[in-house]
Design a protein around this motif. Structure first.
Motif, short mmCIF file in Angstrom:
data_model
loop_
_atom_site.label_atom_id
_atom_site.label_comp_id
_atom_site.label_asym_id
_atom_site.label_seq_id
_atom_site.Cartn_x
_atom_site.Cartn_y
_atom_site.Cartn_z
N LEU A 235 0.84 -1.19 0.00
CA LEU A 235 0.00 0.00 0.00
C LEU A 235 0.88 1.24 0.00
CD1 LEU A 235 -2.67 -1.14 2.61
CD2 LEU A 235 -2.91 -1.08 0.13
N PRO A 236 0.35 2.40 -0.41
CA PRO A 236 1.19 3.60 -0.58
C PRO A 236 1.49 4.34 0.72
CG PRO A 236 -1.04 4.11 -1.21
CD PRO A 236 -1.02 2.64 -0.90
N HIS A 237 1.96 3.63 1.72
CA HIS A 237 2.45 4.28 2.94
C HIS A 237 3.35 3.31 3.69
CE1 HIS A 237 -1.42 2.40 4.42
NE2 HIS A 237 -0.56 1.93 5.30
N TYR A 238 4.23 3.87 4.52
CA TYR A 238 5.05 3.06 5.40
C TYR A 238 5.12 3.79 6.74
CZ TYR A 238 8.52 -0.26 7.00
OH TYR A 238 9.14 -1.27 7.69
N VAL A 239 4.68 3.12 7.80
CA VAL A 239 4.63 3.76 9.10
C VAL A 239 5.09 2.82 10.19
CG1 VAL A 239 2.74 5.32 8.48
CG2 VAL A 239 2.21 3.08 9.44
N CYS A 240 5.47 3.42 11.30
CA CYS A 240 5.76 2.70 12.53
C CYS A 240 4.59 2.93 13.48
CB CYS A 240 7.05 3.22 13.16
SG CYS A 240 7.38 2.59 14.82
N VAL A 241 4.02 1.84 13.99
CA VAL A 241 2.95 1.92 14.99
C VAL A 241 3.41 1.13 16.21
CG1 VAL A 241 0.49 1.60 15.47
CG2 VAL A 241 1.25 1.99 13.12
N PRO A 242 4.18 1.74 17.10
CA PRO A 242 4.75 1.00 18.22
C PRO A 242 3.69 0.53 19.21
CG PRO A 242 5.13 3.35 18.50
CD PRO A 242 4.54 3.18 17.14
N LYS A 243 3.88 -0.68 19.72
CA LYS A 243 2.99 -1.20 20.75
C LYS A 243 3.44 -0.75 22.13
CE LYS A 243 1.35 -5.33 20.39
NZ LYS A 243 1.22 -6.81 20.31
N SER A 244 4.73 -0.41 22.25
CA SER A 244 5.28 0.08 23.51
C SER A 244 6.19 1.25 23.18
CB SER A 244 6.03 -1.04 24.23
OG SER A 244 6.48 -0.61 25.49
N CYS A 246 9.02 3.66 22.00
CA CYS A 246 10.00 3.67 20.92
C CYS A 246 10.69 5.02 20.97
CB CYS A 246 9.35 3.43 19.56
SG CYS A 246 10.51 3.43 18.18
N ALA A 247 11.97 5.04 21.32
CA ALA A 247 12.66 6.31 21.53
C ALA A 247 12.97 7.02 20.22
CB ALA A 247 13.95 6.08 22.31
N GLU A 248 13.28 6.27 19.16
CA GLU A 248 13.68 6.92 17.91
C GLU A 248 13.36 6.03 16.72
OE1 GLU A 248 17.77 8.47 15.70
OE2 GLU A 248 17.76 8.12 17.86
N PHE A 249 12.83 6.64 15.66
CA PHE A 249 12.51 5.93 14.43
C PHE A 249 12.97 6.78 13.25
CE2 PHE A 249 8.97 5.24 11.15
CZ PHE A 249 9.65 4.20 10.52
N VAL A 292 13.06 10.92 7.00
CA VAL A 292 12.34 11.49 8.13
C VAL A 292 12.82 10.81 9.40
CG1 VAL A 292 10.28 12.15 6.84
CG2 VAL A 292 10.41 9.87 7.83
N ARG A 293 12.65 11.49 10.51
CA ARG A 293 13.07 10.96 11.81
C ARG A 293 12.08 11.40 12.87
NH1 ARG A 293 18.19 9.26 13.49
NH2 ARG A 293 19.05 10.13 11.56
N PHE A 294 11.76 10.49 13.79
CA PHE A 294 10.83 10.77 14.87
C PHE A 294 11.47 10.36 16.19
CE2 PHE A 294 8.56 9.50 11.06
CZ PHE A 294 7.69 10.56 10.84
#
Length: 309
Positions: A235-244, A246-249, A292-294
């Motif tokens: 699908l046209p997206h890529y994301v991080c959905v942490p369950k706990s 997450c200091a840096e992505f 990108v960085r989070f």
């Protein structure tokens, strides 16, 4: 409780008046910056300074070019290694081609914005829960290949004693999965970090996988994982959905010459809104890549990018 922006700014000003962080001692770092930068009572003096430098450098990337250069130079993290602030101020003035008064103003602006970013990070940092949590994750997604391919590098920390399995089960749009139409076409390779025990397929979705480390992890032990995902379609997206926590992505998506007509930044988006939220517009660089960085990701929210061809 987090630190206030005012306290962080005051401590940054105090540090820059002295020798700067590159020459700072741990006892010169105040409580506000310690809290904002994740310093704990177990950290050595060297690690304390290192943590503060890492956090400031990371947050400084969100500043404007002149403010970033001015703030980091004033703090002794860029430019000349001088013990005197006036020398560093003069260097900033020359670097940004401004007079000394403007350079001082840019330094003040940069430190004020940096203090706000640090304070916001300390207020929103998630508390680790569960048997392990992610300290740092980096994803390289190549969309200019015959089929989508992602490398996932993950540094995890054990929260339980004798942790012998890492359950990476995640929803469809999670960080270590490519959002796909058909799970049968997904291939997962382990490059480092353990043995893949099983993948769990539900109808047409790859829900997750379980990894066994080479040996059980102790509480507080860090462990590095490197995985590769290949899929026929996504699908046209890529994301991080942490369950706990997450200091840096950090995410790099390479489109190559197949540049989409729109790329949007997704930050703290509800999972159910992924298809409807456009996100803040992003530009691809000369290589056709987006970076990108989070930091301090909140559990169950999505962070990443989406695009439209």
């Amino acid at each position: 409780m987090g630190s206030s922006a005012e306290d962080c700014e005051a401590e940054l000003k105090r540090l820059r008046r002295n020798r700067g962080l590159c020459l700072a001692r741990a006892d010169e770092i105040g409580d506000a910056l310690r809290t904002a930068c994740g310093v704990t009572s177990d950290d050595t003096p060297t690690r304390t300074v290192q943590k503060v430098i890492e956090a400031i450098t990371l947050q400084a990337q969100w500043l404007g070019r002149e403010q970033r250069q001015a703030a980091l130079t004033a703090l002794g993290l860029s430019g000349p290694e001088s013990r005197f602030l006036q020398n560093r101020q003069a260097w900033v003035a020359q670097a940004i081609d401004r007079d000394i008064r403007t350079a001082r103003r840019r330094i003040d602006e940069g430190c004020a914005e940096l203090a706000l970013l640090l304070a916001e990070g300390s207020e929103t940092a998630a508390t680790p829960t569960g048997s392990w949590h992610t300290e740092r994750m980096r994803v390289l997604l190549a969309l200019d290949q015959p089929s989508p391919e992602a490398f996932v590098f993950r540094s995890v920390v054990a929260c339980n004693e004798s942790l012998d399995e890492l359950d990476l089960a995640t929803p469809l749009t999670a960080s270590d999965q490519m959002a796909i139409h058909g799970a049968d076409d997904v291939k997962v390779d382990v490059f480092a970090g353990g043995t893949l025990l099983r993948t769990r397929n539900g109808s047409s979705k790859l829900n997750g996988l379980t990894l066994r480390p080479p040996e059980p992890l102790r509480r507080g032990q860090k462990h590095e994982i490197a995985l590769r995902f290949r899929a026929a379609e996504m699908l046209p997206h890529y994301v991080c959905v942490p369950k706990s926590a997450c200091a840096e992505f950090a995410l790099t998506v390479r489109f190559g010459t197949r540049t989409p007509r729109m790329v949007g930044l997704l930050e703290k988006v509800f999972k159910n809104d992924l298809r409807s939220v456009t996100g803040t517009p992003l530009e691809t660089d000369a290589a056709g890549e987006v970076h990108v960085r989070f930091r301090n990701l909140q559990p169950e929210f999505a962070y990443g990018i989406r695009w439209e061809r």
